[in-house]
Design a protein around this motif. Structure first.
Motif, PDB file in Angstrom:
ATOM      1  N   UNK A   1       0.840  -1.186   0.000  1.00  0.00           N
ATOM      2  CA  UNK A   1       0.000   0.000   0.000  1.00  0.00           C
ATOM      3  C   UNK A   1       0.879   1.241   0.000  1.00  0.00           C
ATOM      4  N   UNK A   2       0.348   2.297  -0.598  1.00  0.00           N
ATOM      5  CA  UNK A   2       0.972   3.605  -0.426  1.00  0.00           C
ATOM      6  C   UNK A   2       0.452   4.211   0.868  1.00  0.00           C
ATOM      7  N   UNK A   3       1.090   5.294   1.319  1.00  0.00           N
ATOM      8  CA  UNK A   3       0.656   5.935   2.557  1.00  0.00           C
ATOM      9  C   UNK A   3      -0.772   6.447   2.440  1.00  0.00           C
ATOM     10  N   UNK A   4      -1.104   7.066   1.297  1.00  0.00           N
ATOM     11  CA  UNK A   4      -2.461   7.596   1.107  1.00  0.00           C
ATOM     12  C   UNK A   4      -3.485   6.474   1.135  1.00  0.00           C
ATOM     13  N   UNK A   5      -3.148   5.340   0.489  1.00  0.00           N
ATOM     14  CA  UNK A   5      -4.069   4.203   0.488  1.00  0.00           C
ATOM     15  C   UNK A   5      -4.251   3.651   1.895  1.00  0.00           C
ATOM     16  N   UNK A   6      -3.152   3.597   2.645  1.00  0.00           N
ATOM     17  CA  UNK A   6      -3.226   3.066   4.005  1.00  0.00           C
ATOM     18  C   UNK A   6      -4.129   3.929   4.870  1.00  0.00           C
ATOM     19  N   UNK A   7      -4.000   5.255   4.770  1.00  0.00           N
ATOM     20  CA  UNK A   7      -4.824   6.159   5.574  1.00  0.00           C
ATOM     21  C   UNK A   7      -6.302   5.960   5.264  1.00  0.00           C
ATOM     22  N   UNK A   8      -6.618   5.693   3.997  1.00  0.00           N
ATOM     23  CA  UNK A   8      -8.019   5.516   3.598  1.00  0.00           C
ATOM     24  C   UNK A   8      -8.540   4.123   3.927  1.00  0.00           C
ATOM     25  N   UNK A   9      -7.680   3.095   3.725  1.00  0.00           N
ATOM     26  CA  UNK A   9      -8.153   1.715   3.838  1.00  0.00           C
ATOM     27  C   UNK A   9      -8.247   1.226   5.268  1.00  0.00           C
ATOM     28  N   UNK A  10      -7.307   1.617   6.133  1.00  0.00           N
ATOM     29  CA  UNK A  10      -7.261   1.042   7.469  1.00  0.00           C
ATOM     30  C   UNK A  10      -8.551   1.275   8.264  1.00  0.00           C
ATOM     31  N   UNK A  11      -9.117   2.498   8.294  1.00  0.00           N
ATOM     32  CA  UNK A  11     -10.380   2.662   9.034  1.00  0.00           C
ATOM     33  C   UNK A  11     -11.512   1.819   8.473  1.00  0.00           C
ATOM     34  N   UNK A  12     -11.520   1.637   7.137  1.00  0.00           N
ATOM     35  CA  UNK A  12     -12.574   0.817   6.529  1.00  0.00           C
ATOM     36  C   UNK A  12     -12.450  -0.627   6.991  1.00  0.00           C
ATOM     37  N   UNK A  13     -11.235  -1.150   6.990  1.00  0.00           N
ATOM     38  CA  UNK A  13     -11.022  -2.537   7.420  1.00  0.00           C
ATOM     39  C   UNK A  13     -11.488  -2.745   8.861  1.00  0.00           C
ATOM     40  N   UNK A  14     -11.224  -1.759   9.718  1.00  0.00           N
ATOM     41  CA  UNK A  14     -11.535  -1.946  11.139  1.00  0.00           C
ATOM     42  C   UNK A  14     -13.007  -1.698  11.455  1.00  0.00           C
ATOM     43  N   UNK A  15     -13.608  -0.676  10.837  1.00  0.00           N
ATOM     44  CA  UNK A  15     -14.969  -0.294  11.223  1.00  0.00           C
ATOM     45  C   UNK A  15     -16.059  -0.969  10.395  1.00  0.00           C
ATOM     46  N   UNK A  16     -15.732  -1.504   9.226  1.00  0.00           N
ATOM     47  CA  UNK A  16     -16.763  -2.162   8.419  1.00  0.00           C
ATOM     48  C   UNK A  16     -17.472  -3.283   9.176  1.00  0.00           C
TER      49      UNK A  16
END
Length: 638
Positions: A45-60
């Motif tokens: 992942x790039x840093x921008x992708x990580x910032x966007x993806x990580x909350x989705x993975x945890x809160x979905x």
């Protein structure tokens, strides 16, 4: 003999729950941070992708599994649910170790994605664990110690977030290239937390005959109606959802602020600054629980809002002074504790016993919606800032260099650090990120990538690429992209976070107005609590007999202003008090009396027809609105 709530925090069930949930929260954030850094280091992942993806993975999972989480929390013993998911945490830690081994030792591209999958699994863990945890609190503790228990619960939750975030980043640095040891450390903590869960006494199932919800949406819709119909529950749910909304909004604001710094903050630095809020909550929440005494002290909520508003404005003004910003964030967290503890206690206490877990899970669903709304608001705020010129577009020099990559790019903690390009004439161009003693003397290399590249490959030797250039506040930025891809616009967002902070203060003021509409005597409760917090503590017993909606009349023996306001502060619904007091009993409290008479008090100093007629009109209006009416039924009037 059935388990009975206890009146002391010094009992094994409460201690076991606190230890188990602290280690669960710690592992949540430690896995979150270490998985993100591992994905960056492995170039998944790039840093921008990580910032966007990580909350989705945890809160979905909180949204996906909310109905099932509520069902299991009520259908079965909450103790069994807590223990089950603590032992599931051990399994998740083993999967984490497997992902680390696969990615580090065998360099398999599936390794980082298995590690990222554990973030989703920990989100599922939290989705099932939270309803049982919050639902168990009123079954473990009696109502008059529930606020103090919640103060400790919330403070340890946020302290776990601080330590987990920091430790996850530190472990990623210490064990770089040997990430398997991160998994081992978290596995040991999971085992300790599982053992601690065995201290929790067996709690009976709240609704053992509840059928399995075949239609997962029907219970959710029913619970939403229950939460919004009951006035105390609506007050707590809306207030908590707003807090989650603000947490998500402020986190994104701080990430943006970190990206505009010279030098730009990395993820670890930003996480440390954001953790200042959690530190403040860790200080404010237990104090709020202690000062609540033996009841749910809703007078703390407006005080918490006002404190957050003031600190947020200070943070916006001094946003470029990091020390002041961190201090303001700590103060925001401190007053957040005063805001949250009464609302969480109200939700736990007022939710029906047979559906506490279900309603807490539905509240979590509303919280996820709030977090998503915060992301949408942030996105449109960024677009609006560009349109208004707050974030102006930066001029770029395109095709600064064009050619093929001589070698694969070199990364440093997920950031592009070294690139060599050979142009069509055979000349080589070297781009290297530099950091000297002077923090303003360095260059930044960025690259264009997206999630689809991450699944296959990033830039490789022989790829044809284009480098563009722009300068921002005396810093050179080189932007690498595949040939044939159009130039991406770049915007200067340095001024935007300040306005976002001011917007956060405005939204907090708006929720205070909304909550005051739900409970018009909010500020009377606050002033009364502030004036008497050191004089006495009220212990409220039998609050479950007070209906959660519909009109009701409370007959009391209160014949003084102080006693009547003690009663009002012990209720959790809008209450009008018709106070019969004789002139010699009249207490001198002009400001508090004047404010109370505008929202929650009618005084009768005699039996004059005009006074009685006015009292009757206000009483009828209160009952017609479905609120509470308290009257003096002893002493002056018989």
């Amino acid at each position: 003999m059935a388990h009975q709530p206890v009146d002391s925090l010094k009992n094994r069930s409460f201690i076991g729950l606190i230890i188990a949930q602290f280690l669960a929260g710690f592992n949540d954030q430690a896995i979150h941070a270490s998985a993100m850094f591992f994905a960056l280091h492995q170039h998944a992942l790039t840093e921008a992708e990580a910032i966007s993806l990580m909350p989705i993975l945890f809160f979905a999972p909180w949204a996906i599994f909310c109905t099932l989480a509520g069902y299991y929390a009520d259908r079965y013993s909450k103790t069994a649910t807590l223990r089950l998911w603590k032992f599931a945490e051990i399994v998740i830690s083993l999967i984490l170790i497997g992902g680390f081994v696969l990615g580090t030792n065998y360099h398999h591209p599936a390794g980082p994605w298995i590690v990222l999958a554990t973030v989703f699994l920990m989100g599922m863990h939290a989705a099932f664990f939270a309803p049982a945890k919050y639902g168990a609190m009123p079954e473990i503790l009696q109502p008059h110690v529930l606020s103090r228990g919640n103060g400790i619960l919330e403070s340890t939750t946020f302290l776990a977030a601080i330590l987990g975030t920091v430790t996850g980043g530190a472990l990623s640095w210490w064990f770089s290239g040997r990430e398997v040891w991160i998994g081992v450390v978290l596995l040991v903590l999971s085992i300790i937390g599982s053992v601690a869960s065995l201290l929790i006494a067996p709690l009976p199932a709240a609704n053992p005959h509840r059928p399995f919800p075949v239609n997962l949406f029907k219970p959710l819709w029913h619970n939403l109606k229950v939460l919004l119909k009951a006035k105390p529950l609506a007050l707590s749910v809306l207030g908590i959802a707003f807090f989650i909304f603000m947490v998500a909004y402020m986190r994104q604001t701080m990430y943006m602020h970190g990206e505009t710094r010279n030098p730009r903050w990395d993820e670890f630095t930003t996480s440390l600054v954001v953790a200042a809020v959690a530190l403040g909550v860790g200080l404010g929440a237990p104090l709020a629980g202690q000062l609540s005494g033996g009841k749910i002290e809703l007078g703390m909520v407006p005080l918490g809002c006002l404190g957050m508003i003031a600190a947020t404005v200070v943070a916006g003004i001094f946003i470029n002074h990091t020390a002041v910003l961190v201090a303001a964030l700590i103060v925001i967290g401190f007053f957040s504790g005063f805001y949250m503890v009464p609302l969480y206690t109200l939700l736990q206490h007022r939710a029906p016993k047979t559906s506490k877990g279900d309603l807490v899970a539905t509240s979590n669903f509303i919280n996820v919606v709030g977090a998503m709304a915060a992301s949408l608001l942030f996105y449109f705020s960024v677009l609006g800032a560009r349109w208004l010129g707050v974030s102006p577009e930066v001029a770029q020099t395109d095709r600064f260099a064009v050619g093929v990559l001589v070698d694969e790019p070199v990364f440093d903690n997920g950031h592009l650090a070294h690139v060599v390009i050979r142009d069509d004439d055979g000349a080589e161009h070297v781009f290297k990120a530099k950091k000297y003693l002077d923090e303003f003397d360095f260059a930044v290399i960025e690259f264009d990538d997206n999630l689809f590249h991450a699944f296959s490959a990033n830039f490789r030797a022989g790829d044809r690429v284009i480098v563009s250039h722009y300068a921002l506040r005396d810093v050179d930025h080189y932007y690498l992209r595949p040939e044939g891809q159009p130039l991406r616009a770049v915007y200067d967002n340095e001024r935007l976070p300040r306005f976002l902070f001011f917007g956060a203060a405005g939204m907090t003021l708006a929720i205070l107005v909304l909550l005051t509409a739900k409970l018009p005597d909010f500020f009377v409760r606050m002033l009364f609590w502030l004036a008497n917090v050191r004089r006495f503590r009220v212990k409220a017993i039998g609050m479950h007999h007070l209906p959660t909606d519909g009109p009701a009349i409370l007959a009391t023996n209160c014949d003084r202003l102080e006693a009547s306001l003690q009663l009002v502060s012990a209720t959790d619904r809008a209450t009008l008090f018709v106070l019969c007091e004789s002139p010699e009993q009249r207490e001198a409290a002009p400001l508090l009396r004047a404010l109370a008479q505008r929202s929650s008090l009618v005084t009768l100093n005699g039996l004059a027809d005009a006074d009685i007629a006015q009292a009757l009109r206000r009483a009828e209006a209160v009952l017609a609105a479905g609120n509470l009416l308290a009257v003096t039924a002893d002493g002056v009037v018989h």
